[in-house]
Scaffold this active site. Structure first.
Site, mmCIF file in Angstrom:
data_model
loop_
_atom_site.group_PDB
_atom_site.id
_atom_site.type_symbol
_atom_site.label_atom_id
_atom_site.label_comp_id
_atom_site.label_asym_id
_atom_site.label_seq_id
_atom_site.Cartn_x
_atom_site.Cartn_y
_atom_site.Cartn_z
ATOM 1 N N ARG A 1 4.339 8.568 5.492
ATOM 2 C CA ARG A 1 5.155 8.571 6.709
ATOM 3 C C ARG A 1 6.114 9.754 6.727
ATOM 4 O O ARG A 1 6.318 10.378 7.774
ATOM 5 C CB ARG A 1 5.919 7.258 6.820
ATOM 6 C CG ARG A 1 5.044 6.071 7.226
ATOM 7 C CD ARG A 1 5.894 4.856 7.550
ATOM 8 N NE ARG A 1 6.578 4.348 6.360
ATOM 9 C CZ ARG A 1 6.038 3.486 5.514
ATOM 10 N NH1 ARG A 1 4.807 3.055 5.691
ATOM 11 N NH2 ARG A 1 6.733 3.049 4.477
ATOM 12 N N ASP B 1 2.275 0.924 -4.252
ATOM 13 C CA ASP B 1 1.740 0.492 -2.963
ATOM 14 C C ASP B 1 2.730 0.754 -1.841
ATOM 15 O O ASP B 1 2.347 0.937 -0.685
ATOM 16 C CB ASP B 1 1.384 -0.998 -3.033
ATOM 17 C CG ASP B 1 0.633 -1.463 -1.803
ATOM 18 O OD1 ASP B 1 -0.300 -0.754 -1.391
ATOM 19 O OD2 ASP B 1 0.974 -2.523 -1.259
ATOM 20 N N ASP C 1 -6.174 -1.813 -3.593
ATOM 21 C CA ASP C 1 -5.405 -3.054 -3.734
ATOM 22 C C ASP C 1 -6.306 -4.190 -4.209
ATOM 23 O O ASP C 1 -5.936 -4.997 -5.057
ATOM 24 C CB ASP C 1 -4.776 -3.452 -2.392
ATOM 25 C CG ASP C 1 -3.520 -2.657 -2.077
ATOM 26 O OD1 ASP C 1 -3.025 -1.955 -2.978
ATOM 27 O OD2 ASP C 1 -3.054 -2.732 -0.931
ATOM 28 N N SER D 1 -3.145 8.292 7.818
ATOM 29 C CA SER D 1 -4.517 8.517 8.245
ATOM 30 C C SER D 1 -5.379 7.293 7.971
ATOM 31 O O SER D 1 -5.005 6.400 7.207
ATOM 32 C CB SER D 1 -5.111 9.723 7.505
ATOM 33 O OG SER D 1 -5.204 9.453 6.108
ATOM 34 N N ASP E 1 -2.208 10.136 -2.038
ATOM 35 C CA ASP E 1 -3.446 9.645 -2.649
ATOM 36 C C ASP E 1 -3.347 9.631 -4.172
ATOM 37 O O ASP E 1 -3.868 8.720 -4.833
ATOM 38 C CB ASP E 1 -4.636 10.511 -2.231
ATOM 39 C CG ASP E 1 -5.039 10.269 -0.784
ATOM 40 O OD1 ASP E 1 -4.480 9.350 -0.166
ATOM 41 O OD2 ASP E 1 -5.894 11.013 -0.278
ATOM 42 N N THR E 2 -2.668 10.614 -4.721
ATOM 43 C CA THR E 2 -2.487 10.659 -6.174
ATOM 44 C C THR E 2 -1.662 9.469 -6.647
ATOM 45 O O THR E 2 -1.977 8.832 -7.662
ATOM 46 C CB THR E 2 -1.791 11.971 -6.591
ATOM 47 O OG1 THR E 2 -2.601 13.082 -6.197
ATOM 48 C CG2 THR E 2 -1.579 12.017 -8.104
ATOM 49 N N ASP F 1 3.389 5.233 -1.847
ATOM 50 C CA ASP F 1 2.411 6.112 -1.203
ATOM 51 C C ASP F 1 2.502 6.044 0.318
ATOM 52 O O ASP F 1 2.425 7.074 1.006
ATOM 53 C CB ASP F 1 0.988 5.804 -1.686
ATOM 54 C CG ASP F 1 0.595 4.347 -1.484
ATOM 55 O OD1 ASP F 1 1.363 3.594 -0.864
ATOM 56 O OD2 ASP F 1 -0.486 3.960 -1.967
ATOM 57 N N GLY F 2 2.698 4.833 0.862
ATOM 58 C CA GLY F 2 2.855 4.709 2.309
ATOM 59 C C GLY F 2 4.118 5.390 2.806
ATOM 60 O O GLY F 2 4.131 6.025 3.864
#
Length: 241
Positions: free
Chosen positions: A74, A66, A91, A80, A29-30, A69-70
């Protein structure tokens, strides 16, 4: 195409960096929040002043958040609904800042009301294109269509053209025309994509409603058959008596 191939490539490239951030205790999230803040700063500080090259460099550095973070989510096993919601929402904010920066330039020193309007249209149509898919999925439809110009294409076309147009400030002649061309391409492509998604949702909703009606009719026929069978059975019992 970009979502399928480029995203997979850069995900592999950025995996070690994502692992490094995890070891440092940084949360996904950061990274999402910092990446969005960097894109907004690059777009709204540099673009309105016509500094397209440096603005694009700053935006490009942060736009990869983008993917980071994903990747981190993972690796941590923390994917979540909240993370997906935050990422998607920010985005839209970042995209608005980019095209808003173009609009501010053309409304000011760029002195071109037509391109200002085209930039605003790119901003608005990009938001609506994303909304149509999200809204269609929220009512239970797959929205199974690959649009002509989706978010990845909008960003790549716009940022590459802006970065190259910025080379005009370094003495490269005539290259500044690339940005207006790119904006028109994104505007037309976004309109086509919007139409594609609206048509797809219309078709899928009609198919879903037809299937639901067929199921309801089949269920009604089954109920009538059960009642008739029960009635014949009751009359047979009375006759036997």
């Amino acid at each position: 195409m970009l979502n399928k191939y480029a995203r997979a490539f850069f995900t592999r490239v950025l995996t070690p960096f994502a692992a490094f951030l995890i070891r440092r205790g940084v949360s996904p999230d950061t990274v999402t929040l910092l990446g969005t803040a960097g894109v907004i700063a690059g777009a709204l500080v540099f673009y309105p002043r016509g500094e397209f090259f440096w603005g694009t460099i700053v935006i490009t550095l942060f736009v990869f958040s983008d993917l980071v973070d994903g990747n981190m989510a993972r690796q941590l096993g923390r994917s979540s609904r909240w993370g997906a919601f935050l990422d998607s929402t920010l985005d839209r904010v970042a995209d608005g800042a980019i095209f808003g920066g173009f609009a501010l330039w053309y409304a000011g020193n760029g002195d071109d009301n037509v391109l200002c309007a085209v930039s605003i249209f790119c901003l608005a149509s990009g938001q609506v294109v994303s909304y149509t898919k999200a809204r269609g999925e929220s009512i239970g439809l797959p929205v199974a269509v690959n649009g002509l110009v989706e978010r990845a294409e909008r960003l790549v076309i716009s940022l590459v053209a802006a970065g190259l147009a910025g080379l005009h400030g370094f003495g490269v002649p005539g290259i500044q025309v690339l940005l207006p061309i790119a904006l028109w391409i994104v505007a037309v492509g976004s309109m086509v994509t919007l139409i594609q998604r609206v048509v797809t949702v219309r078709r899928e909703s009609a198919e879903a409603e037809a299937a639901a009606q067929a199921e309801a009719e089949a269920a009604a026929v089954g109920e009538r058959g059960a009642r008739e069978t029960g009635g014949h059975g009751a009359r047979g019992s009375e006759a036997a008596k």
